[in-house]
Design an enzyme around this catalytic site. Structure first.
Site, PDB file in Angstrom:
ATOM      1  N   LYS A 125      35.372  45.949  90.164  1.00 23.15           N
ATOM      2  CA  LYS A 125      34.838  44.759  89.491  1.00 23.15           C
ATOM      3  C   LYS A 125      35.421  43.492  90.135  1.00 23.15           C
ATOM      4  O   LYS A 125      34.699  42.569  90.478  1.00 23.15           O
ATOM      5  CB  LYS A 125      35.188  44.815  87.998  1.00 23.15           C
ATOM      6  CG  LYS A 125      34.754  43.596  87.230  1.00 23.15           C
ATOM      7  CD  LYS A 125      35.032  43.730  85.747  1.00 23.15           C
ATOM      8  CE  LYS A 125      34.755  42.401  85.046  1.00 23.15           C
ATOM      9  NZ  LYS A 125      34.980  42.463  83.613  1.00 23.15           N
ATOM     10  N   GLU A 179      45.009  49.241  94.791  1.00 20.79           N
ATOM     11  CA  GLU A 179      44.749  50.631  95.199  1.00 20.79           C
ATOM     12  C   GLU A 179      43.404  50.755  95.921  1.00 20.79           C
ATOM     13  O   GLU A 179      43.291  51.358  96.980  1.00 20.79           O
ATOM     14  CB  GLU A 179      44.721  51.554  93.973  1.00 20.79           C
ATOM     15  CG  GLU A 179      46.042  51.731  93.269  1.00 20.79           C
ATOM     16  CD  GLU A 179      46.235  50.739  92.135  1.00 20.79           C
ATOM     17  OE1 GLU A 179      45.729  49.590  92.228  1.00 20.79           O
ATOM     18  OE2 GLU A 179      46.895  51.111  91.153  1.00 20.79           O
ATOM     19  N   GLY A 235      35.575  46.745  82.626  1.00 21.27           N
ATOM     20  CA  GLY A 235      35.715  47.878  83.556  1.00 21.27           C
ATOM     21  C   GLY A 235      35.444  49.214  82.895  1.00 21.27           C
ATOM     22  O   GLY A 235      34.699  50.058  83.413  1.00 21.27           O
ATOM     23  N   ARG A 236      36.021  49.435  81.723  1.00 26.31           N
ATOM     24  CA  ARG A 236      35.881  50.750  81.067  1.00 26.31           C
ATOM     25  C   ARG A 236      34.510  50.927  80.415  1.00 26.31           C
ATOM     26  O   ARG A 236      34.214  51.987  79.873  1.00 26.31           O
ATOM     27  CB  ARG A 236      37.010  50.957  80.068  1.00 26.31           C
ATOM     28  CG  ARG A 236      37.225  49.814  79.102  1.00 26.31           C
ATOM     29  CD  ARG A 236      38.584  49.918  78.433  1.00 26.31           C
ATOM     30  NE  ARG A 236      38.887  48.744  77.615  1.00 26.31           N
ATOM     31  CZ  ARG A 236      39.424  47.618  78.077  1.00 26.31           C
ATOM     32  NH1 ARG A 236      39.709  47.486  79.359  1.00 26.31           N
ATOM     33  NH2 ARG A 236      39.692  46.605  77.258  1.00 26.31           N
ATOM     34  N   GLU A 270      43.177  51.673  76.543  1.00 25.85           N
ATOM     35  CA  GLU A 270      43.179  50.349  77.178  1.00 25.85           C
ATOM     36  C   GLU A 270      42.515  49.327  76.245  1.00 25.85           C
ATOM     37  O   GLU A 270      42.905  48.172  76.201  1.00 25.85           O
ATOM     38  CB  GLU A 270      42.468  50.394  78.535  1.00 25.85           C
ATOM     39  CG  GLU A 270      42.753  49.175  79.388  1.00 25.85           C
ATOM     40  CD  GLU A 270      42.335  49.329  80.842  1.00 25.85           C
ATOM     41  OE1 GLU A 270      43.150  49.756  81.669  1.00 25.85           O
ATOM     42  OE2 GLU A 270      41.166  49.032  81.154  1.00 25.85           O
ATOM     43  N   HIS A 300      45.029  78.069  75.432  1.00 21.59           N
ATOM     44  CA  HIS A 300      46.122  78.842  76.020  1.00 21.59           C
ATOM     45  C   HIS A 300      47.251  77.949  76.504  1.00 21.59           C
ATOM     46  O   HIS A 300      48.113  78.397  77.266  1.00 21.59           O
ATOM     47  CB  HIS A 300      45.582  79.699  77.179  1.00 21.59           C
ATOM     48  CG  HIS A 300      44.594  80.726  76.704  1.00 21.59           C
ATOM     49  ND1 HIS A 300      44.975  81.954  76.206  1.00 21.59           N
ATOM     50  CD2 HIS A 300      43.247  80.684  76.597  1.00 21.59           C
ATOM     51  CE1 HIS A 300      43.895  82.630  75.837  1.00 21.59           C
ATOM     52  NE2 HIS A 300      42.832  81.876  76.057  1.00 21.59           N
ATOM     53  N   LYS A 353      51.256  45.366  87.981  1.00 23.99           N
ATOM     54  CA  LYS A 353      50.635  45.158  89.296  1.00 23.99           C
ATOM     55  C   LYS A 353      51.425  44.124  90.094  1.00 23.99           C
ATOM     56  O   LYS A 353      51.655  44.278  91.283  1.00 23.99           O
ATOM     57  CB  LYS A 353      49.190  44.658  89.126  1.00 23.99           C
ATOM     58  CG  LYS A 353      48.242  45.658  88.486  1.00 23.99           C
ATOM     59  CD  LYS A 353      46.842  45.044  88.410  1.00 23.99           C
ATOM     60  CE  LYS A 353      45.898  45.893  87.589  1.00 23.99           C
ATOM     61  NZ  LYS A 353      44.602  45.246  87.385  1.00 23.99           N
TER      62      LYS A 353
HETATM   63  O1  F6P Z   1      43.834  49.360  85.090  1.00 27.63           O
HETATM   64  C1  F6P Z   1      43.490  48.046  84.842  1.00 27.63           C
HETATM   65  C2  F6P Z   1      42.140  47.717  85.297  1.00 27.63           C
HETATM   66  O2  F6P Z   1      42.069  46.342  85.227  1.00 27.63           O
HETATM   67  C3  F6P Z   1      41.036  48.392  84.473  1.00 27.63           C
HETATM   68  O3  F6P Z   1      40.716  47.690  83.333  1.00 27.63           O
HETATM   69  C4  F6P Z   1      39.925  48.451  85.452  1.00 27.63           C
HETATM   70  O4  F6P Z   1      38.944  49.355  85.048  1.00 27.63           O
HETATM   71  C5  F6P Z   1      40.665  48.850  86.692  1.00 27.63           C
HETATM   72  O5  F6P Z   1      41.868  48.126  86.631  1.00 27.63           O
HETATM   73  C6  F6P Z   1      39.954  48.614  87.982  1.00 27.63           C
HETATM   74  O6  F6P Z   1      39.630  47.276  88.158  1.00 27.63           O
HETATM   75  P1  F6P Z   1      38.589  46.824  89.263  1.00 27.63           P
HETATM   76  O7  F6P Z   1      37.272  47.452  88.915  1.00 27.63           O
HETATM   77  O8  F6P Z   1      38.570  45.348  89.221  1.00 27.63           O
HETATM   78  O9  F6P Z   1      39.078  47.359  90.586  1.00 27.63           O
END
Ligand code: F6P
Length: 524
Positions: free
Chosen positions: A210, A216, A267-268, A353, A384, A493
């Site tokens: 987003k 990452e 995002g979620r 979240e 199990h 972060k």
């Molecule tokens: O983990 C935090 C977060 O901000 C989530 O809310 C989001 O889904 C994720 O990082 C990834 O964010 P982006 O889509 O901006 O890479």
């Protein structure tokens, strides 16, 4: 009632009533221990209508909540709580695009992404459909392109969990030719394991973020671009796609084919947006539209059904009951279908979240618990592993059994055995086990919920996920918190960037002694 100035749950008379009422279910200190206790087995024995009365159906999702620790008085008091808290006013505001994400001053309009063309007067509807049409046309183009054999999706959190879960759930609809890979973690082992065997000219990379700034995903995207270039790849425009609200950042990385969405998609909650592209590639445009249609059907139910028959509302009220009045710190998710194996992880982000918050929307500390821990694994594996604790442990943990009536395979006997196990566990939790042997005895009346889909179709999956989204948002609205921000993950972060520099330089000045020791150890 104005949705911004609704009474806080713990200041309503219904809350006080529920506190008094809860003593019959879980007596607390100073309360009358001799008062008659609620007995779930007795509730069934004395009331032949209980199962039917506590079952609900909406948009093809059937839920039997009769094995819950509630009686009619509980249901009435919970519905009174919903009314006292102005839940209906909040729902109407949310579904009409009011800025319910108050801390960020924006709407949460993921429901608009699944409204059919022409169905919504929202000013963003036309743009939503233009993007959807373009993205689905592109997905079909990729499905028809025999030169693409592998799709690698790079994204994390909401940009990973939804598409990953839905691709597995809808595997029955995917052409065997396209291999889908998901890499979320910055751990190079994950990306390396995927890249190792990929055919460079037959692979399509999707960079889903987003913000297009998540460390990452950016690290994985850069490594994928380097890997591609090092192996003679020279058509980034064809083999890399960006899914983002930040088109400029994607272009800055050299990714020119992009599909966008707006910042009002959390995002979620983003599976329904361009972030769903891998699902459309795997399952096809028609399946993706059916996924949206299923979710839209649940949106319609949520918008229109009166509170007492409103499935997301009823389940949210049950969640509040367990969390705030019966002291349940967690809820276990047990999907009895391999296709739903990633549902617990998706739900974990959705609920924890969204609702892992400690101040209300006005910034005042809450005086009650919010999001429980959400955890789980597919049945019968869970049986199990951790069901022992559910049966004989000291915690009261409501379990959610999620089953699908029809199997998508024809291996004889398996599906009936799978379903029998799910039913049996719920029944065993209800019945418990008596006898004089304390080690073998099991308490009766351990609660569970049964969620049933007829088949794991795109439509049914869409309805199920939208149900969970609205249930989660209703819990947040009842708690008076903002379910649509996530500031709690930001500080980590920032500190990670600082530590990365320290790991490179060895500088430990100003950090705590434990972190300094770890940095020294890791530098070797
Ligand atoms: O983990 C935090 C977060 O901000 C989530 O809310 C989001 O889904 C994720 O990082 C990834 O964010 P982006 O889509 O901006 O890479």
């Amino acid at each position: 009632m104005d949705w911004r100035h609704r009474p806080r749950c713990d200041r309503t008379s219904a809350w006080a009533e529920l506190q008094r009422h809860a003593a019959r279910f879980a007596p607390g200190h100073g309360q009358d221990e001799s008062a008659p206790r609620f007995d779930l087995r007795a509730a069934f024995a004395s009331d032949p209508g209980r199962a039917a009365r506590l079952s609900f159906e909406a948009a093809g999702v059937f839920v039997d909540a009769s094995k819950s620790l509630v009686d009619d008085a509980t249901s009435d008091a919970l519905l009174a709580l919903a009314r006292d808290c102005g839940l209906q006013a909040w729902r109407d505001a949310f579904l009409s695009g009011e800025p319910v994400n108050t801390t960020e001053g924006r709407a949460a309009k993921h429901w608009l992404l699944r409204a059919p063309a022409g169905a919504s007067a929202d000013p963003d509807a036309a743009e939503v459909h233009a993007t959807l049409d373009a993205m689905l046309a592109y997905a079909e183009q990729v499905r028809a392109d025999a030169s693409i054999t592998d799709v690698v999706h790079l994204g994390i959190g909401g940009s990973d969990l939804g598409p990953r879960m839905a691709c597995v759930a809808l595997q029955a609809f995917a052409p065997p030719r396209l291999r889908m890979h998901f890499v979320s973690n910055v751990d190079g082992h994950a990306l390396d394991a995927v890249l190792r065997d990929l055919p460079v000219h037959n692979t399509l990379f999707i960079v889903a973020s987003k913000s297009f700034g998540t460390a990452e995903t950016m690290a994985n995207a850069r490594s994928a671009l380097d890997w591609y270039a090092a192996r003679g790849g020279n058509d980034v425009a064809r083999q890399f796609v960006g899914l983002t609200t930040n088109i400029a950042a994607a272009r800055a990385l050299g990714i020119t084919r992009t599909f966008g969405f707006r910042d009002w998609v959390g995002g979620r909650f983003s599976l329904w947006s361009a972030i769903g592209l891998p699902v459309a590639m795997a399952a096809g445009a028609d399946a993706f539209r059916a996924l949206l249609a299923g979710a839209h059907a649940m949106d319609g139910h949520f918008a229109q059904a009166p509170l007492q028959n409103n499935l997301p509302v009823r389940l949210a009220l049950l969640d509040i009951w367990y969390r705030n009045f019966l002291g349940c710190a967690s809820r276990s998710i047990a999907p009895y279908h391999a296709g739903l194996q990633h549902l617990p992880a998706w739900l974990q982000q959705l609920e924890m979240e969204s609702n892992g918050k400690r101040v209300d929307m006005h910034g005042e500390p809450v005086a009650y618990d919010t999001a429980p821990v959400i955890w789980g694994a597919p049945g019968t594996d869970g049986q199990h592993a951790f069901f022992q604790m559910l049966r004989q442990g000291t915690d009261l943990i409501p379990v959610e059994f999620i089953a699908v009536r029809e199997a998508a395979h024809d291996l004889p006997g398996h599906h009936a055995q799978l379903l029998a196990n799910g039913l049996a566990q719920a029944r065993a939790m209800l019945e418990g086990q008596g006898g004089s042997d304390a080690h073998r005895a099991m308490p009766p009346g351990r609660p569970s919920l049964f969620v049933l889909l007829d088949a794991l179709t795109p439509q049914a999956l869409g309805a199920l996920l939208a149900l969970y989204e609205h249930r989660t948002a209703c819990c947040g609205a009842l708690w008076g918190i903002n379910s649509f921000d996530q500031f709690g993950v930001e500080q980590g972060k920032v500190i990670a960037q600082d530590i990365a520099q320290r790991l490179a330089s060895g500088d430990t000045g100003g950090v705590d002694a434990s972190t300094a020791q770890r940095i020294a150890r890791l530098r070797g």
